[in-house]
Scaffold this motif. Structure first.
Motif, PDB file in Angstrom:
ATOM      1  N   GLN A   1       0.857  -1.185   0.000  1.00  0.00           N
ATOM      2  CA  GLN A   1       0.000   0.000   0.000  1.00  0.00           C
ATOM      3  C   GLN A   1       0.889   1.229   0.000  1.00  0.00           C
ATOM      4  O   GLN A   1       2.111   1.127   0.164  1.00  0.00           O
ATOM      5  N   ASN A   2       0.288   2.384  -0.223  1.00  0.00           N
ATOM      6  CA  ASN A   2       1.017   3.650  -0.179  1.00  0.00           C
ATOM      7  C   ASN A   2       0.995   4.195   1.237  1.00  0.00           C
ATOM      8  O   ASN A   2      -0.064   4.569   1.754  1.00  0.00           O
ATOM      9  N   GLY A   3       2.166   4.243   1.878  1.00  0.00           N
ATOM     10  CA  GLY A   3       2.260   4.729   3.247  1.00  0.00           C
ATOM     11  C   GLY A   3       2.066   3.623   4.256  1.00  0.00           C
ATOM     12  O   GLY A   3       1.326   2.663   4.026  1.00  0.00           O
ATOM     13  N   ASP A   4       2.741   3.766   5.398  1.00  0.00           N
ATOM     14  CA  ASP A   4       2.634   2.753   6.455  1.00  0.00           C
ATOM     15  C   ASP A   4       1.375   2.896   7.292  1.00  0.00           C
ATOM     16  O   ASP A   4       0.948   1.955   7.971  1.00  0.00           O
ATOM     17  N   ASP A   5       0.790   4.081   7.274  1.00  0.00           N
ATOM     18  CA  ASP A   5      -0.333   4.369   8.165  1.00  0.00           C
ATOM     19  C   ASP A   5      -1.558   4.831   7.380  1.00  0.00           C
ATOM     20  O   ASP A   5      -1.465   5.260   6.231  1.00  0.00           O
ATOM     21  N   VAL A   6      -2.704   4.748   8.028  1.00  0.00           N
ATOM     22  CA  VAL A   6      -3.950   5.240   7.433  1.00  0.00           C
ATOM     23  C   VAL A   6      -4.010   6.752   7.613  1.00  0.00           C
ATOM     24  O   VAL A   6      -3.848   7.269   8.723  1.00  0.00           O
ATOM     25  N   ASN A   7      -4.230   7.447   6.509  1.00  0.00           N
ATOM     26  CA  ASN A   7      -4.337   8.907   6.535  1.00  0.00           C
ATOM     27  C   ASN A   7      -5.766   9.299   6.896  1.00  0.00           C
ATOM     28  O   ASN A   7      -6.703   8.957   6.160  1.00  0.00           O
ATOM     29  N   PRO A   8      -5.981  10.016   7.989  1.00  0.00           N
ATOM     30  CA  PRO A   8      -7.354  10.408   8.385  1.00  0.00           C
ATOM     31  C   PRO A   8      -8.069  11.268   7.342  1.00  0.00           C
ATOM     32  O   PRO A   8      -9.305  11.381   7.385  1.00  0.00           O
ATOM     33  N   LEU A   9      -7.329  11.836   6.391  1.00  0.00           N
ATOM     34  CA  LEU A   9      -7.927  12.695   5.370  1.00  0.00           C
ATOM     35  C   LEU A   9      -8.254  11.943   4.084  1.00  0.00           C
ATOM     36  O   LEU A   9      -8.755  12.551   3.123  1.00  0.00           O
ATOM     37  N   ASP A  10      -7.968  10.640   4.033  1.00  0.00           N
ATOM     38  CA  ASP A  10      -8.219   9.879   2.801  1.00  0.00           C
ATOM     39  C   ASP A  10      -9.696   9.833   2.461  1.00  0.00           C
ATOM     40  O   ASP A  10     -10.550   9.548   3.330  1.00  0.00           O
ATOM     41  N   ASN A  11     -10.018  10.092   1.177  1.00  0.00           N
ATOM     42  CA  ASN A  11     -11.386   9.925   0.688  1.00  0.00           C
ATOM     43  C   ASN A  11     -11.549   8.514   0.105  1.00  0.00           C
ATOM     44  O   ASN A  11     -10.622   7.707   0.159  1.00  0.00           O
ATOM     45  N   TYR A  12     -12.685   8.236  -0.483  1.00  0.00           N
ATOM     46  CA  TYR A  12     -12.946   6.886  -0.983  1.00  0.00           C
ATOM     47  C   TYR A  12     -11.989   6.494  -2.093  1.00  0.00           C
ATOM     48  O   TYR A  12     -11.537   5.343  -2.166  1.00  0.00           O
ATOM     49  N   ILE A  13     -11.638   7.453  -2.962  1.00  0.00           N
ATOM     50  CA  ILE A  13     -10.713   7.150  -4.054  1.00  0.00           C
ATOM     51  C   ILE A  13      -9.357   6.717  -3.484  1.00  0.00           C
ATOM     52  O   ILE A  13      -8.741   5.759  -3.969  1.00  0.00           O
ATOM     53  N   ALA A  14      -8.914   7.399  -2.456  1.00  0.00           N
ATOM     54  CA  ALA A  14      -7.639   7.042  -1.833  1.00  0.00           C
ATOM     55  C   ALA A  14      -7.698   5.643  -1.226  1.00  0.00           C
ATOM     56  O   ALA A  14      -6.720   4.883  -1.281  1.00  0.00           O
ATOM     57  N   THR A  15      -8.844   5.299  -0.638  1.00  0.00           N
ATOM     58  CA  THR A  15      -8.961   3.944  -0.067  1.00  0.00           C
ATOM     59  C   THR A  15      -8.961   2.884  -1.156  1.00  0.00           C
ATOM     60  O   THR A  15      -8.477   1.771  -0.944  1.00  0.00           O
ATOM     61  N   MET A  16      -9.491   3.215  -2.343  1.00  0.00           N
ATOM     62  CA  MET A  16      -9.449   2.275  -3.461  1.00  0.00           C
ATOM     63  C   MET A  16      -8.011   2.075  -3.945  1.00  0.00           C
ATOM     64  O   MET A  16      -7.620   0.983  -4.355  1.00  0.00           O
TER      65      MET A  16
END
Length: 493
Positions: free
Chosen positions: A133-148
């Motif tokens: 995945q991109n980045g080791d952590d979950v970004n609190p600002l991620d939208n649905y596209i980022a989660t895809m």
């Protein structure tokens, strides 16, 4: 009219072509590794910017994968996001005859597309699922596209379930897409696969037999071929002796003078050195004649009496100059270990025997009675040419290296025939700075992590060969993976 070339067995010794020996050595080809990068066509119409992002992610992964394993060729036919692209990837993998397939999901993708690419490649490569995945952590600002963009875990877990249902083996690596350690882990898996593949293509020659009474070194050729990989062909000692008789003494004398000038010596004559060099040149001619990938010999009694020299120094010569693995006393299991260690570390291994324990340094003393090269020592000034410590029928003083392994991380172990299968012993320690003993022999002092008497108690309780193969470098993980690929047990102490 052209006369037909007669083809006979190599034992006939009078044929132009041997029917049971390869006429020429197998080509040295790079191992080809396929990368199957996955995306889902359905997402592109929903999120137009996502396609290029995922493609760039996968392209970057392919470049990092190639950088992590320069000795291999990574075949990446581009992102597979449709069934047509799966077919194109399969054709590329089939043409390249890949041995390993690394599956990297950029997004979720239904399994039928992935399986089409695997099945149509018409091979059964070792499969590595790289969950990234991109980045080791979950970004609190991620939208649905980022989660895809980071939905690889859905695809990877789905594949794991399908593979289990289909009884397909696979290995797993988890890491962030730019994490170099993840690619290094994949590279280690690939190197283990490459080593096993190479062993399956190898032929070892055994001159003589296992030293009488060394039951621990006895082996079953069928089981050795089936589990460890190499074909073992018995070569009568007369083949070596015939080549030895043809060696030009001017050549062996010239090399003897160079060796004698290279190192300090003690109680060694030029004649002693020449005899060992001459035998080494004959051993080189033998392995080249029969296109061998490794050699095992029994030097005691017959060879040493006929040639007037111990065979170990000749073996050390071709190990150093040709990087060709050689073991003594019929120890084919040890030869496999030497071969593997060389492949994984790039260093020539040292065939030794378990010696003594040293409480002051919490170390094991490993004594020669085997073969090693000058690179084991800290430098040429730390090496002495001496006579052989044992005399098995030869005339003169013989020849040997007196040296101790230079400080550094050491991997050591062996491969033991255990009835129905084999078992690989894997150990790691540290070769320490210690005075070279005046023992006319190669040796090492290896510090271990656990109390040395406890180490030996566990070692002896496990049951091991009396030989130990050691190499500078850490290849524990690669050996562990190799044992798994060979379908044999590994024991780590």
């Amino acid at each position: 009219m052209n006369k037909k070339v007669q083809i006979t067995s190599f034992d006939a010794e009078n044929a132009g072509v041997f029917g049971d020996v390869l006429t020429s050595a197998l080509p040295q080809e790079k191992l080809r590794v396929g990368m199957l990068g996955l995306g889902y066509f359905e997402y592109w119409r929903m999120y137009p910017a996502l396609e290029d992002q995922v493609r760039n992610d996968l392209d970057g992964a392919a470049k990092r994968l190639q950088a992590a394993m320069p000795e291999c060729e990574v075949v990446y036919p581009g992102m597979v996001d449709t069934l047509d692209r799966a077919e194109e990837a399969a054709q590329a993998f089939r043409k390249a005859e890949i041995s390993v397939l690394v599956i990297v999901a950029g997004t979720y993708l239904p399994d039928f597309i992935t399986m089409h690419a695997i099945n149509r490649s018409q091979c059964r490569p070792e499969v590595i699922l790289f969950n990234t995945q991109n980045g080791d952590d979950v970004n609190p600002l991620d939208n649905y596209i980022a989660t895809m963009r980071n939905s690889a875990l859905i695809a990877t877990t789905q594949l794991s379930g399908s593979f289990h249902k289909m009884k397909l083996d696979y290995q797993v690596v988890v890491g962030e897409i730019s994490d170099t350690s993840a690619y290094a882990e994949i590279a280690g898996m690939v190197r283990a696969n490459a080593a096993v593949k190479k062993l399956r293509e190898s032929t070892y020659g055994i001159v003589g037999h296992v030293f009488r009474g060394m039951y621990d070194l006895e082996f079953d050729r069928a089981k050795l071929k089936g589990f460890l990989g190499p074909e073992v062909m018995t070569i009568q000692a007369d083949h070596l002796i015939d080549l030895w008789k043809k060696i030009d003494k001017n050549e062996s004398m010239a090399q003897a003078e160079k060796l004698l000038a290279r190192f300090k010596s003690r109680n060694v004559t030029l004649e002693d050195v020449e005899k060992s060099i001459r035998l080494g040149l004959a051993m080189r001619d033998l392995y080249k004649k029969f296109n061998l990938n490794g050699m095992c010999f029994l030097g005691q009694h017959y060879l040493e009496k006929i040639t007037g020299a111990p065979a170990r120094m000749g073996a050390s010569m071709i190990m150093e100059e040709d990087r060709f693995p050689v073991a003594c006393e019929g120890d084919v299991g040890g030869l496999v270990m030497m071969d593997l260690m060389q492949k994984f570390t790039g260093n020539m291994a040292f065939q030794a025997e378990w010696g003594q324990f040293d409480m002051a340094n919490n170390a094991l003393f490993l004594l020669g009675h085997g073969i090693g090269t000058p690179a084991l020592a800290a430098g040429n000034d730390k090496i002495t040419l001496t006579g052989s410590p044992e005399e098995w029928g030869f005339s003169g003083g013989g020849l040997n290296y007196e040296l101790i392994m230079k400080p550094g991380v050491v991997t050591f172990g062996h491969v033991l025939n255990c009835g129905e299968s084999y078992r690989m012993l894997i150990c790691k320690g540290e070769s320490i700075d210690f005075p070279a003993l005046p023992c006319n022999e190669l040796h090492a002092m290896v510090k271990v992590d656990k109390p040395v008497k406890e180490f030996l108690r566990e070692l002896i309780s496990t049951g091991v060969a009396h030989h130990a193969v050691a190499v500078h470098g850490n290849c524990v993980e690669e050996l562990r993976r190799t044992a798994k690929l060979m379908r044999i047990e590994s024991v780590e102490i």
